[in-house]
Design an enzyme around this catalytic site. Structure first.
Site, PDB file in Angstrom:
ATOM      1  N   GLN A  40      27.089   4.207  75.262  1.00 16.36           N
ATOM      2  CA  GLN A  40      26.602   4.453  73.909  1.00 16.36           C
ATOM      3  C   GLN A  40      25.145   4.931  73.860  1.00 16.36           C
ATOM      4  O   GLN A  40      24.724   5.497  72.861  1.00 16.36           O
ATOM      5  CB  GLN A  40      26.775   3.185  73.063  1.00 16.36           C
ATOM      6  CG  GLN A  40      28.251   2.829  72.885  1.00 16.36           C
ATOM      7  CD  GLN A  40      28.437   1.580  72.052  1.00 16.36           C
ATOM      8  OE1 GLN A  40      28.464   0.480  72.581  1.00 16.36           O
ATOM      9  NE2 GLN A  40      28.574   1.738  70.756  1.00 16.36           N
ATOM     10  N   HIS A  60      35.297  14.818  75.737  1.00 18.43           N
ATOM     11  CA  HIS A  60      35.332  16.244  76.046  1.00 18.43           C
ATOM     12  C   HIS A  60      36.681  16.879  75.776  1.00 18.43           C
ATOM     13  O   HIS A  60      36.783  18.083  75.641  1.00 18.43           O
ATOM     14  CB  HIS A  60      34.956  16.472  77.526  1.00 18.43           C
ATOM     15  CG  HIS A  60      33.548  16.085  77.826  1.00 18.43           C
ATOM     16  ND1 HIS A  60      33.114  15.634  79.053  1.00 18.43           N
ATOM     17  CD2 HIS A  60      32.444  16.055  77.036  1.00 18.43           C
ATOM     18  CE1 HIS A  60      31.824  15.350  79.008  1.00 18.43           C
ATOM     19  NE2 HIS A  60      31.400  15.599  77.790  1.00 18.43           N
ATOM     20  N   ASP A  72      27.205  12.610  75.762  1.00 14.70           N
ATOM     21  CA  ASP A  72      26.585  13.390  76.849  1.00 14.70           C
ATOM     22  C   ASP A  72      25.077  13.134  76.944  1.00 14.70           C
ATOM     23  O   ASP A  72      24.524  13.037  78.036  1.00 14.70           O
ATOM     24  CB  ASP A  72      26.794  14.895  76.636  1.00 14.70           C
ATOM     25  CG  ASP A  72      28.231  15.312  76.910  1.00 14.70           C
ATOM     26  OD1 ASP A  72      29.070  14.438  77.210  1.00 14.70           O
ATOM     27  OD2 ASP A  72      28.519  16.527  76.804  1.00 14.70           O
ATOM     28  N   ARG A  97      20.510  -7.380  76.232  1.00 12.06           N
ATOM     29  CA  ARG A  97      21.881  -7.269  76.750  1.00 12.06           C
ATOM     30  C   ARG A  97      22.232  -5.782  76.874  1.00 12.06           C
ATOM     31  O   ARG A  97      22.237  -5.059  75.882  1.00 12.06           O
ATOM     32  CB  ARG A  97      22.837  -7.960  75.765  1.00 12.06           C
ATOM     33  CG  ARG A  97      24.302  -7.770  76.073  1.00 12.06           C
ATOM     34  CD  ARG A  97      25.169  -8.490  75.036  1.00 12.06           C
ATOM     35  NE  ARG A  97      26.570  -8.455  75.383  1.00 12.06           N
ATOM     36  CZ  ARG A  97      27.475  -7.686  74.760  1.00 12.06           C
ATOM     37  NH1 ARG A  97      27.133  -6.908  73.763  1.00 12.06           N
ATOM     38  NH2 ARG A  97      28.732  -7.719  75.149  1.00 12.06           N
ATOM     39  N   HIS A 142      31.703  -2.428  79.989  1.00 16.87           N
ATOM     40  CA  HIS A 142      31.754  -2.221  78.541  1.00 16.87           C
ATOM     41  C   HIS A 142      32.533  -0.930  78.285  1.00 16.87           C
ATOM     42  O   HIS A 142      31.988   0.073  77.823  1.00 16.87           O
ATOM     43  CB  HIS A 142      30.328  -2.164  77.974  1.00 16.87           C
ATOM     44  CG  HIS A 142      30.231  -2.366  76.482  1.00 16.87           C
ATOM     45  ND1 HIS A 142      29.453  -3.352  75.909  1.00 16.87           N
ATOM     46  CD2 HIS A 142      30.816  -1.724  75.447  1.00 16.87           C
ATOM     47  CE1 HIS A 142      29.556  -3.289  74.578  1.00 16.87           C
ATOM     48  NE2 HIS A 142      30.371  -2.298  74.279  1.00 16.87           N
ATOM     49  N   ASN A 186      33.206  -6.846  78.210  1.00 15.01           N
ATOM     50  CA  ASN A 186      32.928  -6.852  76.782  1.00 15.01           C
ATOM     51  C   ASN A 186      34.208  -6.578  75.999  1.00 15.01           C
ATOM     52  O   ASN A 186      34.894  -5.576  76.234  1.00 15.01           O
ATOM     53  CB  ASN A 186      31.924  -5.750  76.417  1.00 15.01           C
ATOM     54  CG  ASN A 186      31.720  -5.681  74.906  1.00 15.01           C
ATOM     55  OD1 ASN A 186      31.147  -6.590  74.320  1.00 15.01           O
ATOM     56  ND2 ASN A 186      32.235  -4.640  74.259  1.00 15.01           N
ATOM     57  N   GLU A 187      34.531  -7.483  75.097  1.00 16.05           N
ATOM     58  CA  GLU A 187      35.645  -7.315  74.154  1.00 16.05           C
ATOM     59  C   GLU A 187      36.905  -6.737  74.804  1.00 16.05           C
ATOM     60  O   GLU A 187      37.394  -5.675  74.412  1.00 16.05           O
ATOM     61  CB  GLU A 187      35.224  -6.409  72.990  1.00 16.05           C
ATOM     62  CG  GLU A 187      34.099  -6.973  72.162  1.00 16.05           C
ATOM     63  CD  GLU A 187      33.907  -6.245  70.829  1.00 16.05           C
ATOM     64  OE1 GLU A 187      34.697  -5.332  70.533  1.00 16.05           O
ATOM     65  OE2 GLU A 187      32.996  -6.623  70.085  1.00 16.05           O
ATOM     66  N   ASN A 328      31.634 -12.015  69.896  1.00 13.82           N
ATOM     67  CA  ASN A 328      31.261 -10.872  69.054  1.00 13.82           C
ATOM     68  C   ASN A 328      32.016 -10.994  67.738  1.00 13.82           C
ATOM     69  O   ASN A 328      33.242 -11.183  67.742  1.00 13.82           O
ATOM     70  CB  ASN A 328      31.657  -9.545  69.721  1.00 13.82           C
ATOM     71  CG  ASN A 328      30.904  -9.301  71.027  1.00 13.82           C
ATOM     72  OD1 ASN A 328      30.086 -10.116  71.446  1.00 13.82           O
ATOM     73  ND2 ASN A 328      31.184  -8.184  71.656  1.00 13.82           N
ATOM     74  N   TYR A 330      32.403  -9.450  63.601  1.00 11.05           N
ATOM     75  CA  TYR A 330      32.018  -8.425  62.624  1.00 11.05           C
ATOM     76  C   TYR A 330      32.725  -8.498  61.274  1.00 11.05           C
ATOM     77  O   TYR A 330      32.183  -8.025  60.294  1.00 11.05           O
ATOM     78  CB  TYR A 330      32.295  -7.025  63.185  1.00 11.05           C
ATOM     79  CG  TYR A 330      31.332  -6.584  64.258  1.00 11.05           C
ATOM     80  CD1 TYR A 330      30.120  -6.009  63.925  1.00 11.05           C
ATOM     81  CD2 TYR A 330      31.643  -6.762  65.609  1.00 11.05           C
ATOM     82  CE1 TYR A 330      29.231  -5.594  64.904  1.00 11.05           C
ATOM     83  CE2 TYR A 330      30.753  -6.362  66.592  1.00 11.05           C
ATOM     84  CZ  TYR A 330      29.550  -5.772  66.245  1.00 11.05           C
ATOM     85  OH  TYR A 330      28.671  -5.386  67.218  1.00 11.05           O
ATOM     86  N   GLU A 398      27.346 -10.384  69.971  1.00 11.63           N
ATOM     87  CA  GLU A 398      27.234  -9.260  69.033  1.00 11.63           C
ATOM     88  C   GLU A 398      27.534  -9.696  67.626  1.00 11.63           C
ATOM     89  O   GLU A 398      28.509 -10.427  67.385  1.00 11.63           O
ATOM     90  CB  GLU A 398      28.233  -8.131  69.354  1.00 11.63           C
ATOM     91  CG  GLU A 398      27.867  -7.259  70.500  1.00 11.63           C
ATOM     92  CD  GLU A 398      28.849  -6.095  70.674  1.00 11.63           C
ATOM     93  OE1 GLU A 398      29.445  -5.629  69.674  1.00 11.63           O
ATOM     94  OE2 GLU A 398      29.007  -5.662  71.826  1.00 11.63           O
TER      95      GLU A 398
HETATM   96  C1  BGC Z   1      31.447  -3.119  70.542  1.00 12.13           C
HETATM   97  C2  BGC Z   1      30.236  -2.215  70.453  1.00 12.13           C
HETATM   98  C3  BGC Z   1      30.277  -1.463  69.144  1.00 12.13           C
HETATM   99  C4  BGC Z   1      30.217  -2.473  68.016  1.00 12.13           C
HETATM  100  C5  BGC Z   1      30.152  -1.866  66.627  1.00 12.13           C
HETATM  101  C6  BGC Z   1      31.805  -3.820  69.264  1.00 12.13           C
HETATM  102  O1  BGC Z   1      33.176  -3.821  69.088  1.00 12.13           O
HETATM  103  O2  BGC Z   1      31.300  -4.025  71.596  1.00 12.13           O
HETATM  104  O3  BGC Z   1      30.204  -1.380  71.554  1.00 12.13           O
HETATM  105  O4  BGC Z   1      29.301  -0.494  69.029  1.00 12.13           O
HETATM  106  O5  BGC Z   1      31.364  -3.280  68.081  1.00 12.13           O
HETATM  107  O6  BGC Z   1      31.317  -1.213  66.284  1.00 12.13           O
END
Ligand code: BGC
Length: 500
Positions: A40, A60, A72, A97, A142, A186-187, A328, A330, A398
């Protein structure tokens, strides 16, 4: 120095909340961080000897990225790492991290071919962080599988376990003398579920079979890495090793319906429990998940469950293969049962058999379905304490607010989210949650996978039209710094900007 001491304190002494202790601020052994991942931010996708990953290939060649962009160049951290260290230091975080790009150090994925420039890059980053008193926290994977290994089956193939273990062993040897906190994956639920749909690389179409093979191999690879570290590195390097699992929070659609309550619980088990239950509890998948997939598989005419089976020996190794849980978080969903019949083409969605929605009154973010619900993080932390046991130390690896690409440096929504979610962590701790760290996503705006550059998660704005990719602090950066310094949330704190 101070941080290294407190980290050891976290490892050696379980300073878990003394009964009835109420924190008015985060305790001294709690640490704050900020995160990114290699694909990222790094850019330099084919420079200085780096090999191709599945995300290089996908951006790509596939049409799945909203703005048809690529990583890129991204934030060009490969060339701007000194600037990254400067802004990390400015935030006053205790840890940074970041992840290692497997193909930057082993271009073909296998360890016979080593790229010294890649090793130099991570050495410079690690040493530079330590020089300014910031602890590096490294994610070993990741999502950027080497493309060469993907062509040999990727994570659906169990040979991947061997390649991964060879890779991590070299990484421990190369950097472990200066790194105290490791994350194996990660996830993986996100990676395995969406990588076998058209949401995420490698964009395969096999969520009903491929996703389960991917998870099965990742769980075994995780346990192998944990075991390897204990046997070969722990006594010398003295670090800790865990895994970052993502979980939404699920509420029953109707709080009075027993069926909906069961559905919400099943949703958590089906996604989070898929990895958490084997690693943190029994060495095996949750019963409810095993039963459901076996039933569906039978209905679809399979001679056995599509969910693979761990051997007894594997279970012993997987069970309790952790020093901490990285979490993590969200989003929140309302959940109720669906009435799907078995589909001929198996999918995770059909196995799960649930309907999810959001309440229209919840505050939205720029990603559809993702809303701002700080109390969900508190509830999730308490639920995990019950589900896995309160001895499991949690590092929130996260959480973050996704702004639209029109947002400015004045970002009150992110500040609101930040204050709410950090306060929710302290509230959860005051109710018994065993939380040791909070790592914000993300340090700076970056390549947001399928959303390309259309979603902004950073404390720092990145000018993607500037060849130097100039980073500029948003207001929220200063709010986070204030939280770290004072160890508490002050919703009235209304800062000016950082001077640049
Ligand atoms: C991921 C990150 C991502 C973030 C926001 C997570 O699922 O680990 O790489 O950028 O969410 O979408």
């Amino acid at each position: 120095m101070i941080f290294i001491f407190s980290l050891m304190f976290w490892v050696v002494v379980d300073s878990h909340k003394i009964q009835n202790q109420i924190y008015d601020r985060f305790p001294e052994d709690f640490f704050f961080g900020v995160g990114t991942s290699a694909y990222q931010i790094e850019g330099a996708w084919n420079l200085s000897g780096k090999g191709e990953s599945i995300w290089d290939r996908a951006t790509h060649t596939t049409p799945y990225i909203t703005d048809r962009s690529t990583g890129d160049v991204a934030c060009d951290s490969y060339h701007n790492y000194r600037e990254d260290i400067r802004i990390v230091k400015q935030l006053k975080v205790h840890c940074y991290r970041f992840s290692i790009s497997w193909t930057r150090i082993f271009p073909n994925g296998t360890v016979n071919n080593v790229n010294q420039d890649g090793i130099d890059y991570y050495n410079n980053l690690i040493d530079g962080l330590r020089a300014v008193g910031v602890e590096p926290m490294i994610t070993l994977f990741h999502w950027d599988t080497p493309q060469v290994l993907q062509e040999l089956g990727g994570w659906a193939s169990e040979t991947m376990i061997v390649w991964y273990l060879e890779y991590v062993e070299r990484v421990f040897e190369l950097f472990g003398d200066r790194v105290q906190v490791w994350t194996t994956f990660n996830e993986p639920a996100n990676f395995c579920q969406f990588g076998y749909t058209q949401v995420s690389a490698p964009f395969l179409n096999s969520s009903g079979i491929g996703s389960y093979l991917c998870a099965h191999n990742i769980i075994r690879a995780h346990a192998g890495a944990y075991d390897l570290y204990q046997k070969k590195f722990k006594s010398r390097q003295k670090g800790i090793i865990g895994i970052s699992l993502d979980s939404f929070w699920n509420e029953p659609a109707d709080p009075n319906s027993e069926e909906d309550k069961k559905a919400a619980q099943f949703s958590l088990e089906f996604y989070f429990g898929w990895f958490a239950w084997p690693i943190f509890k029994t060495g095996d998948y949750p019963d409810a998940v095993k039963l459901q997939i076996a039933r569906r598989s039978r209905e679809q005419g399979f001679p056995r469950s599509r969910l693979p089976v761990f051997t007894r020996q594997e279970q012993m190794k997987i069970r309790r293969s952790f020093d901490y849980l990285g979490l993590n978080h969200y989003a929140t969903f309302l959940t109720k049962p669906d009435n799907q019949t078995a589909s001929m083409f198996p999918t995770r969605q059909n196995d799960r058999n649930l309907i999810e929605s959001v309440d229209p009154s919840w505050k939205p973010t720029s990603r559809s379905g993702f809303t701002v619900r700080p109390e969900s993080l508190r509830k999730l932390l308490l639920w995990i304490g019950q589900y896995l046991g309160s001895h499991v130390k949690i590092a929130i690896t996260e959480s973050g607010y996704n702004g639209a690409d029109t947002e400015t440096l004045d970002d009150p929504e992110r500040i609101d989210y930040l204050n709410g979610y950090v306060q929710a962590v302290l509230d959860a701790m005051n109710q018994g949650a065993n939380v040791k760290a909070f790592t914000w996503w993300s340090l700076m705006d970056n390549f947001e996978w399928g959303d390309g550059y259309t979603k902004k998660f950073g404390f720092y704005h990145v000018d993607f039209n500037d060849p130097r990719r100039r980073r500029t602090a948003k207001k929220s950066a200063k709010v986070y710094q204030n939280i770290i310094v004072t160890r508490k949330v002050d919703p009235t704190f209304n800062p000016s900007y950082f001077k640049h």
